[in-house]
Design a protein around this motif. Sequence first.
Motif, mmCIF file in Angstrom:
data_model
loop_
_atom_site.group_PDB
_atom_site.id
_atom_site.type_symbol
_atom_site.label_atom_id
_atom_site.label_comp_id
_atom_site.label_asym_id
_atom_site.label_seq_id
_atom_site.Cartn_x
_atom_site.Cartn_y
_atom_site.Cartn_z
ATOM 1 N N LEU A 309 -3.466 5.386 3.940
ATOM 2 C CA LEU A 309 -4.589 5.543 4.168
ATOM 3 C C LEU A 309 -5.382 5.391 2.960
ATOM 4 O O LEU A 309 -6.404 4.220 3.014
ATOM 5 N N GLY A 310 -5.814 6.513 2.374
ATOM 6 C CA GLY A 310 -6.186 6.494 1.130
ATOM 7 C C GLY A 310 -5.459 5.871 -0.151
ATOM 8 O O GLY A 310 -6.351 4.688 -0.365
ATOM 9 N N TYR A 324 -2.901 8.913 -4.518
ATOM 10 C CA TYR A 324 -1.990 8.886 -3.687
ATOM 11 C C TYR A 324 -0.485 8.423 -4.199
ATOM 12 O O TYR A 324 0.445 9.212 -2.951
ATOM 13 N N LEU A 325 -0.063 8.177 -5.035
ATOM 14 C CA LEU A 325 1.796 7.597 -5.102
ATOM 15 C C LEU A 325 2.413 8.948 -5.619
ATOM 16 O O LEU A 325 3.158 9.358 -5.099
ATOM 17 N N ASN A 326 1.261 9.929 -5.783
ATOM 18 C CA ASN A 326 2.200 11.159 -6.366
ATOM 19 C C ASN A 326 2.721 11.511 -5.042
ATOM 20 O O ASN A 326 3.468 12.625 -4.474
ATOM 21 N N THR A 352 0.215 -7.428 -1.951
ATOM 22 C CA THR A 352 2.024 -7.739 -2.235
ATOM 23 C C THR A 352 2.766 -6.478 -2.121
ATOM 24 O O THR A 352 3.069 -6.039 -1.562
ATOM 25 N N GLU A 353 2.288 -5.399 -3.536
ATOM 26 C CA GLU A 353 2.602 -4.016 -3.610
ATOM 27 C C GLU A 353 2.324 -3.344 -2.493
ATOM 28 O O GLU A 353 3.201 -2.059 -2.372
ATOM 29 N N LEU A 354 1.358 -3.269 -1.940
ATOM 30 C CA LEU A 354 0.821 -2.179 -1.023
ATOM 31 C C LEU A 354 1.794 -2.728 0.500
ATOM 32 O O LEU A 354 1.512 -1.262 0.498
ATOM 33 N N LYS A 355 2.108 -3.505 0.898
ATOM 34 C CA LYS A 355 2.337 -4.310 1.770
ATOM 35 C C LYS A 355 3.666 -3.396 1.637
ATOM 36 O O LYS A 355 4.633 -3.328 3.021
ATOM 37 N N THR A 356 4.561 -4.400 0.042
ATOM 38 C CA THR A 356 6.294 -3.637 0.660
ATOM 39 C C THR A 356 6.089 -1.991 0.495
ATOM 40 O O THR A 356 6.864 -1.527 0.641
ATOM 41 N N TYR A 357 5.266 -1.266 0.032
ATOM 42 C CA TYR A 357 5.102 0.284 -0.649
ATOM 43 C C TYR A 357 5.034 0.735 0.941
ATOM 44 O O TYR A 357 5.334 1.397 1.637
ATOM 45 N N THR A 358 4.042 0.232 1.840
ATOM 46 C CA THR A 358 3.634 0.555 3.429
ATOM 47 C C THR A 358 4.703 0.302 4.816
ATOM 48 O O THR A 358 5.078 1.694 4.625
ATOM 49 N N GLN A 359 5.672 -0.700 3.755
ATOM 50 C CA GLN A 359 6.644 -0.502 5.246
ATOM 51 C C GLN A 359 8.140 0.479 4.825
ATOM 52 O O GLN A 359 8.210 0.621 5.397
ATOM 53 N N HIS A 360 7.403 0.753 3.513
ATOM 54 C CA HIS A 360 9.258 1.707 2.679
ATOM 55 C C HIS A 360 8.494 2.944 3.657
ATOM 56 O O HIS A 360 10.017 3.647 4.294
ATOM 57 N N ILE A 404 -6.424 -2.918 9.587
ATOM 58 C CA ILE A 404 -7.330 -2.323 9.710
ATOM 59 C C ILE A 404 -8.780 -2.100 9.089
ATOM 60 O O ILE A 404 -9.954 -2.420 9.102
ATOM 61 N N PHE A 405 -8.190 -2.582 7.602
ATOM 62 C CA PHE A 405 -9.463 -2.518 6.670
ATOM 63 C C PHE A 405 -9.368 -3.785 6.286
ATOM 64 O O PHE A 405 -10.669 -4.214 6.211
ATOM 65 N N THR A 406 -8.490 -4.674 5.425
ATOM 66 C CA THR A 406 -8.770 -5.866 5.348
ATOM 67 C C THR A 406 -9.180 -6.499 6.607
ATOM 68 O O THR A 406 -10.210 -7.221 5.802
#
Length: 588
Positions: A309-310, A324-326, A352-360, A404-406
């Motif tokens: 979420l952050g 948040y990544l750390n 796009t990067e956010l979606k890929t990362y969240t999926q991971h 929910i944010f977008t």
Amino acid sequence: MPAPAITMEKDKKTKSEVRIGHSLNEAEKLHVARRRKSVLQCLNQHKIFCREDEVPNIAVLGSGGALRAMVGLLGSLSQLKEDGLLDCIMYLSGVSGSTWCMTSLYKEPDWSTKLETVKDDIIQRLADGSVSWWKMGQKLLQYYSEKDNFSLTDVWSALIVSHMVKEIDEHRISEQRGNYINEPYPIYNVIDNRMNTDVWFEITPDESGYSLSGAFVDSSCWGSQFKKGKKIKDQPEIDMLYLQGLCGSMISNKEELLNALHHMIPKVLSNPAKEKANTNLTGGATSSLAPVQLQREVHQDYQVLLTLLGLRVSTMVKESPKFYLNTMDDLLKGKTDPPVNLKTLEGPISETELKTYTQHVCNSFSHLFEGRLSPNKSEKFLSNTFGGNPETSLGESASTLIDIFTKWIWGTTYNYLHDMTVKDVNPSVLKSKTRDYVDAGLFHNSPYFSVLRKERDIDLIISLDFSAGDPFETVIKAAAMCKDLQIPFPKVDVPPGEKTKPKDFYVFKDDTKAPTVIHIPLFNNVNCKGDVDKWKQRYKTFQMSYSHEMITDLLEKAALNIKNNKEKLLKELKKITAKKKTSKLGTV
């Protein structure tokens, strides 16, 4: 035209939960009949005499205004009690911040009989209380895990509202059914954010539903999944913290909320794991079924959820996601899948990067995001904390956290009218599986339409206005809307120059069947001695906390509006009682 009553098919275990019709529910009728005796006795004490069937129905309205409204309503009710007028009130209806006061009062059985003590407890909590970051994070995880529908209201309630009201109130609204025997009937109000007409949605301890359409559901079942008027899937009954968040979800604009979350989430994440490592959400000892290992897993799961979420918030406020990544890298240690490397980015990451990362991340923590329970976890503990939704795919979970944010999604709730056929309800409502409910202040910052239901037969409305802007906007807007809807309402004329320097007491009435409206702006030329703007600046709407001095000063200002106008209030009570008596004789 009122919709005909429809008798729904009864469930084998319980009576039908959905009710179509404009009549009052039986529990409210019983309460009103019982309360009328108290009102009659109160009127008699002020030498206002009438028969029981001539007792006027009086409603107090509390507007929105976050903590300002919460404290302002408390001060007003306390003074009504001191002046011997509180027992004249039949209904207490609120929106936004006023509902925060109402939830605090109605969790105390017979609160009006011990209001001074209850008031002192609320003051102490607001001035000196706190909710630990651990409890906030755990509560957010509980909301995410237990319910099918997760939205910004869950985030807002767990992280912001709990911080403002200084508690996590897990009572359920249906529990209030036995707590207000000697009190005004409580009505909490929100709006359906997808509706253009008949947006008003009222929530009482007994029923919740559309005030004007006349379509209701048992409040203990509101939020469960329905089809054709029959409950097909249970969901947890909403607790009072969520209700506070739902009713008070629009006290800040989008930018203010995102900035607040941007500063709040790292604090929750940075909270030492040991801070409440041996306590449950409400501060008591943990169950023996929840070993230390499970506590660590709970802590890790809410950290994962909060970090995602952050990360989403950081992209929206265009800040570096590095923190948040750390944090997530640490949480991902030991997972089989290699992490998605985004640490080289100092600036915001792309969608796009956010979606890929969240999926991971969702793949790595499938037990949390897919809702499947690990066999080594306590079934009894998890039934309350990790309910999840096994039907939800990992991809859908990832999209939900982003969307929910977008899409700025608030108050998503299963629609109890789904797939029904109801004459007076908009067909678009009947077709939708869910509805989105939000702060009524987004549409109208005072709950007039809940008490203007014809069946409630209100004779006098006392409008306590705690709004930040135009002190007459709510009553002027109510008059205009009532004219369009052909609902009786008195004409509202505000004397020139008084919008910026209002008096402390206004009466709007006419010779029609419309109720008399008494309108009382919180900050006015009388109690502020000409410094209205100064007091408004001191108590801004999106303010996370008040000092003890600020609370007591605000209580005093609100109380003065009642104290200074006691005789005027009694005068209007006498007039409205006389009008009711005349009406019973059939001469009006």
